[in-house]
Motif scaffolding. Structure first.
Motif, PDB file in Angstrom:
ATOM      1  N   PHE A 151      35.215  84.525  31.870  1.00  0.00           N
ATOM      2  CA  PHE A 151      34.994  85.776  32.597  1.00  0.00           C
ATOM      3  C   PHE A 151      33.647  86.375  32.246  1.00  0.00           C
ATOM      4  CE2 PHE A 151      35.194  90.415  32.817  1.00  0.00           C
ATOM      5  CZ  PHE A 151      35.398  90.563  34.174  1.00  0.00           C
ATOM      6  N   GLN A 152      33.297  86.357  30.995  1.00  0.00           N
ATOM      7  CA  GLN A 152      32.013  86.906  30.578  1.00  0.00           C
ATOM      8  C   GLN A 152      30.852  86.100  31.168  1.00  0.00           C
ATOM      9  OE1 GLN A 152      31.336  86.844  26.349  1.00  0.00           O
ATOM     10  NE2 GLN A 152      30.067  88.675  26.468  1.00  0.00           N
ATOM     11  N   ILE A 153      30.933  84.801  31.117  1.00  0.00           N
ATOM     12  CA  ILE A 153      29.873  83.955  31.659  1.00  0.00           C
ATOM     13  C   ILE A 153      29.777  84.114  33.172  1.00  0.00           C
ATOM     14  CG2 ILE A 153      29.189  81.544  32.021  1.00  0.00           C
ATOM     15  CD1 ILE A 153      30.416  80.984  29.232  1.00  0.00           C
ATOM     16  N   TYR A 154      30.900  84.097  33.847  1.00  0.00           N
ATOM     17  CA  TYR A 154      30.911  84.198  35.307  1.00  0.00           C
ATOM     18  C   TYR A 154      30.446  85.572  35.776  1.00  0.00           C
ATOM     19  CZ  TYR A 154      32.476  83.342  40.082  1.00  0.00           C
ATOM     20  OH  TYR A 154      32.532  83.176  41.445  1.00  0.00           O
ATOM     21  N   SER A 155      30.861  86.626  35.103  1.00  0.00           N
ATOM     22  CA  SER A 155      30.418  87.963  35.513  1.00  0.00           C
ATOM     23  C   SER A 155      28.920  88.135  35.282  1.00  0.00           C
ATOM     24  CB  SER A 155      31.206  89.041  34.785  1.00  0.00           C
ATOM     25  OG  SER A 155      30.976  88.985  33.397  1.00  0.00           O
ATOM     26  N   ASN A 156      28.388  87.588  34.202  1.00  0.00           N
ATOM     27  CA  ASN A 156      26.934  87.642  34.000  1.00  0.00           C
ATOM     28  C   ASN A 156      26.197  86.884  35.097  1.00  0.00           C
ATOM     29  OD1 ASN A 156      27.138  89.188  31.694  1.00  0.00           O
ATOM     30  ND2 ASN A 156      27.084  87.437  30.312  1.00  0.00           N
ATOM     31  N   PHE A 157      26.731  85.745  35.493  1.00  0.00           N
ATOM     32  CA  PHE A 157      26.118  84.968  36.569  1.00  0.00           C
ATOM     33  C   PHE A 157      26.140  85.746  37.879  1.00  0.00           C
ATOM     34  CE2 PHE A 157      26.957  82.128  40.186  1.00  0.00           C
ATOM     35  CZ  PHE A 157      25.716  81.515  40.266  1.00  0.00           C
ATOM     36  N   ILE A 158      27.262  86.360  38.212  1.00  0.00           N
ATOM     37  CA  ILE A 158      27.382  87.100  39.471  1.00  0.00           C
ATOM     38  C   ILE A 158      26.473  88.328  39.469  1.00  0.00           C
ATOM     39  CG2 ILE A 158      28.982  88.451  40.904  1.00  0.00           C
ATOM     40  CD1 ILE A 158      29.238  85.417  41.185  1.00  0.00           C
ATOM     41  N   PHE A 159      26.405  89.045  38.339  1.00  0.00           N
ATOM     42  CA  PHE A 159      25.524  90.209  38.280  1.00  0.00           C
ATOM     43  C   PHE A 159      24.061  89.810  38.404  1.00  0.00           C
ATOM     44  CE2 PHE A 159      29.014  92.604  35.958  1.00  0.00           C
ATOM     45  CZ  PHE A 159      29.356  93.324  37.081  1.00  0.00           C
ATOM     46  N   SER A 160      23.657  88.717  37.789  1.00  0.00           N
ATOM     47  CA  SER A 160      22.273  88.268  37.933  1.00  0.00           C
ATOM     48  C   SER A 160      22.000  87.809  39.360  1.00  0.00           C
ATOM     49  CB  SER A 160      21.950  87.162  36.937  1.00  0.00           C
ATOM     50  OG  SER A 160      22.642  85.986  37.254  1.00  0.00           O
ATOM     51  N   LEU A 161      22.986  87.192  40.003  1.00  0.00           N
ATOM     52  CA  LEU A 161      22.836  86.800  41.400  1.00  0.00           C
ATOM     53  C   LEU A 161      22.691  88.028  42.297  1.00  0.00           C
ATOM     54  CD1 LEU A 161      22.909  84.306  43.293  1.00  0.00           C
ATOM     55  CD2 LEU A 161      25.355  84.739  43.537  1.00  0.00           C
ATOM     56  N   LEU A 162      23.485  89.063  42.037  1.00  0.00           N
ATOM     57  CA  LEU A 162      23.369  90.302  42.812  1.00  0.00           C
ATOM     58  C   LEU A 162      22.018  90.973  42.592  1.00  0.00           C
ATOM     59  CD1 LEU A 162      26.922  91.821  42.378  1.00  0.00           C
ATOM     60  CD2 LEU A 162      25.914  90.923  44.466  1.00  0.00           C
ATOM     61  N   GLU A 163      21.509  90.934  41.377  1.00  0.00           N
ATOM     62  CA  GLU A 163      20.183  91.505  41.121  1.00  0.00           C
ATOM     63  C   GLU A 163      19.093  90.738  41.860  1.00  0.00           C
ATOM     64  OE1 GLU A 163      19.752  91.525  36.909  1.00  0.00           O
ATOM     65  OE2 GLU A 163      21.026  93.293  36.650  1.00  0.00           O
ATOM     66  N   ARG A 164      19.216  89.402  41.907  1.00  0.00           N
ATOM     67  CA  ARG A 164      18.225  88.616  42.653  1.00  0.00           C
ATOM     68  C   ARG A 164      18.294  88.906  44.149  1.00  0.00           C
ATOM     69  NH1 ARG A 164      19.268  82.743  40.794  1.00  0.00           N
ATOM     70  NH2 ARG A 164      21.163  83.672  40.005  1.00  0.00           N
ATOM     71  N   PHE A 165      19.504  89.065  44.682  1.00  0.00           N
ATOM     72  CA  PHE A 165      19.619  89.410  46.095  1.00  0.00           C
ATOM     73  C   PHE A 165      19.125  90.825  46.366  1.00  0.00           C
ATOM     74  CE2 PHE A 165      22.833  85.929  46.648  1.00  0.00           C
ATOM     75  CZ  PHE A 165      22.087  85.224  47.576  1.00  0.00           C
ATOM     76  N   ASP A 166      19.292  91.730  45.402  1.00  0.00           N
ATOM     77  CA  ASP A 166      18.826  93.091  45.600  1.00  0.00           C
ATOM     78  C   ASP A 166      17.303  93.155  45.651  1.00  0.00           C
ATOM     79  OD1 ASP A 166      19.465  95.830  46.017  1.00  0.00           O
ATOM     80  OD2 ASP A 166      18.679  96.235  44.012  1.00  0.00           O
TER      81      ASP A 166
ATOM     82  N   PHE B 190      33.871  86.239  47.975  1.00  0.00           N
ATOM     83  CA  PHE B 190      33.818  84.810  47.692  1.00  0.00           C
ATOM     84  C   PHE B 190      33.828  84.552  46.187  1.00  0.00           C
ATOM     85  CE2 PHE B 190      31.371  80.891  46.955  1.00  0.00           C
ATOM     86  CZ  PHE B 190      32.210  79.990  47.607  1.00  0.00           C
ATOM     87  N   ALA B 191      33.062  85.337  45.436  1.00  0.00           N
ATOM     88  CA  ALA B 191      33.023  85.175  43.979  1.00  0.00           C
ATOM     89  C   ALA B 191      34.387  85.459  43.360  1.00  0.00           C
ATOM     90  CB  ALA B 191      31.960  86.094  43.376  1.00  0.00           C
ATOM     91  N   ALA B 192      35.080  86.476  43.857  1.00  0.00           N
ATOM     92  CA  ALA B 192      36.411  86.790  43.341  1.00  0.00           C
ATOM     93  C   ALA B 192      37.399  85.673  43.674  1.00  0.00           C
ATOM     94  CB  ALA B 192      36.901  88.117  43.916  1.00  0.00           C
ATOM     95  N   ALA B 193      37.298  85.103  44.873  1.00  0.00           N
ATOM     96  CA  ALA B 193      38.196  84.012  45.246  1.00  0.00           C
ATOM     97  C   ALA B 193      37.955  82.782  44.380  1.00  0.00           C
ATOM     98  CB  ALA B 193      38.009  83.660  46.726  1.00  0.00           C
ATOM     99  N   VAL B 194      36.695  82.470  44.123  1.00  0.00           N
ATOM    100  CA  VAL B 194      36.374  81.323  43.265  1.00  0.00           C
ATOM    101  C   VAL B 194      36.917  81.555  41.864  1.00  0.00           C
ATOM    102  CG1 VAL B 194      34.468  80.104  42.132  1.00  0.00           C
ATOM    103  CG2 VAL B 194      34.382  80.542  44.587  1.00  0.00           C
ATOM    104  N   TYR B 195      36.756  82.764  41.349  1.00  0.00           N
ATOM    105  CA  TYR B 195      37.250  83.037  40.002  1.00  0.00           C
ATOM    106  C   TYR B 195      38.774  83.025  39.941  1.00  0.00           C
ATOM    107  CZ  TYR B 195      37.549  84.830  35.311  1.00  0.00           C
ATOM    108  OH  TYR B 195      37.833  84.966  33.973  1.00  0.00           O
ATOM    109  N   LEU B 196      39.438  83.489  40.983  1.00  0.00           N
ATOM    110  CA  LEU B 196      40.903  83.432  40.998  1.00  0.00           C
ATOM    111  C   LEU B 196      41.402  81.988  41.011  1.00  0.00           C
ATOM    112  CD1 LEU B 196      41.870  86.376  43.360  1.00  0.00           C
ATOM    113  CD2 LEU B 196      42.191  86.210  40.890  1.00  0.00           C
TER     114      LEU B 196
END
Length: 114
Positions: free
Chosen positions: A27-42, A91-97
């Motif tokens: 969860f920690q690794i995946y959430s860091n990845f998703i937040f960095s992805l959101l920052e890049r898209f922002d 999509f990220a939540a579905a992959v993590y589930l």
């Protein structure tokens, strides 16, 4: 200490370590990845900046048309960006589930086939 007691304790330890690694660390690794992805898209979508300047005129044209077009274009950009972020997060939540269910599914399959 009996050898069976030792082996049983090691077995329980390895099982708990596996689940700690699978659920907590992932969860920690995946959430860091998703937040960095959101920052890049922002950086591309500039959602926060567009929201900040929503009521500013477009290209500093302080006429009625500049204010109107600025609001319309920025609102459209915010809606499109919001939809994109929503789809990405869903999509990220579905992959993590799916990731969370994999050990449970494997245990279920082991139990039902035996």
């Amino acid at each position: 200490m009996n050898i069976f007691t030792y082996l049983f304790n090691r077995f329980l330890y390895r099982i708990t370590e596996f689940f700690r690694h699978w659920y907590l660390n992932s969860f920690q690794i995946y959430s860091n990845f998703i937040f960095s992805l959101l920052e890049r898209f922002d950086r591309r979508l500039a959602f926060k900046i567009t929201l900040k300047y929503l009521f500013e005129p477009l290209y500093q044209d302080r006429s009625f048309i500049g204010y109107t077009l600025g609001f319309i274009f920025r609102s459209g950009r915010l809606i499109a960006g919001g939809i994109f972020y929503f789809i990405l997060l869903a999509f990220a939540a579905a992959v993590y589930l799916v990731w969370l269910v994999v050990p449970v599914f494997i245990i279920y399959k082991i139990i039902t086939t035996v």
